[in-house]
Design an enzyme around this catalytic site. Sequence first.
Site, mmCIF file in Angstrom:
data_model
loop_
_atom_site.group_PDB
_atom_site.id
_atom_site.type_symbol
_atom_site.label_atom_id
_atom_site.label_comp_id
_atom_site.label_asym_id
_atom_site.label_seq_id
_atom_site.Cartn_x
_atom_site.Cartn_y
_atom_site.Cartn_z
ATOM 1 N N GLU A 185 47.875 -51.516 -19.362
ATOM 2 C CA GLU A 185 47.713 -51.164 -17.946
ATOM 3 C C GLU A 185 46.235 -50.979 -17.603
ATOM 4 O OE1 GLU A 185 51.984 -48.896 -17.146
ATOM 5 O OE2 GLU A 185 50.205 -47.707 -17.603
ATOM 6 N N GLU B 169 44.128 -46.701 -16.623
ATOM 7 C CA GLU B 169 45.573 -46.812 -16.842
ATOM 8 C C GLU B 169 46.336 -46.447 -15.568
ATOM 9 O OE1 GLU B 169 49.058 -44.159 -18.841
ATOM 10 O OE2 GLU B 169 47.019 -43.941 -19.623
ATOM 11 N N ASP C 293 48.612 -49.269 -13.599
ATOM 12 C CA ASP C 293 50.042 -49.082 -13.379
ATOM 13 C C ASP C 293 50.420 -49.480 -11.955
ATOM 14 O OD1 ASP C 293 52.717 -47.928 -14.072
ATOM 15 O OD2 ASP C 293 52.164 -46.488 -12.522
ATOM 16 N N ASP D 247 49.671 -48.240 -22.579
ATOM 17 C CA ASP D 247 48.648 -47.622 -21.729
ATOM 18 C C ASP D 247 47.396 -48.498 -21.655
ATOM 19 O OD1 ASP D 247 50.381 -45.521 -21.418
ATOM 20 O OD2 ASP D 247 49.312 -44.164 -22.764
#
Length: 229
Positions: A121, A45, A49, A118
């Site tokens: 990502e 995650e 991102d 989450d």
Amino acid sequence: MKISADIQAFQTRLGHEFSQPELLLRALTHSSISSPTRPDNQRLEFLGDRVLGLTMAEALFEADKTASEGQLAPRFNALVRKETCADVARQIDLGAVLKLGRSEMMSGGRRKEALLADAMEAVIAAVYRDAGFDVAKALVRRLWGKRIDRVEDDARDAKTALQEWAQARGQKPPKYVEVSRKGPDHAPVFTIEVTLESGETERSEAPSKRQAEQAAAKALLQKLEAAHG
């Protein structure tokens, strides 16, 4: 590595066939079911991102060559925020293949916005680790699709714009009232009503108060702009 039919179907929805499917399985594993031999998706995650951020920053930079940093920043935020990531996750039914612990599953984890965002990502990071940045970038831009084209509308803070509209006409700030809340605790739906001092009003519903307030403000702004030009 042999994968299940539901994971294979998800790869099809995602649009990427993993050469290292263990990366995808890790991206789909929530901390509620992780173990020393089954790591969760939090590290992916973190990486995803950044991959998403660079992809969107580049897309915006290329799309409008005259935009200032002050114009690009809110557009960027609109494209990478949790609500947008969760919306993309729902688009490909990511929730159906999330690996969750029993308590998280029982509390509706497959529909929770934060978990979906989450995991989205993490999946982006898994694609990046599996096939490189160019493949991950192409996948993100395809999945985000028209959201990139219409980002100017999404980036506009409707509550701020509505307050400025009211203040410019000598009115008090708009009032927001929670009209109702329905659904279970893990998947609530809020109905918010916004009213101006001059009497104009609109209602909208959404999974969070903030989203419902923004939607109501946007709806009222559109009504006002149509009426007053």
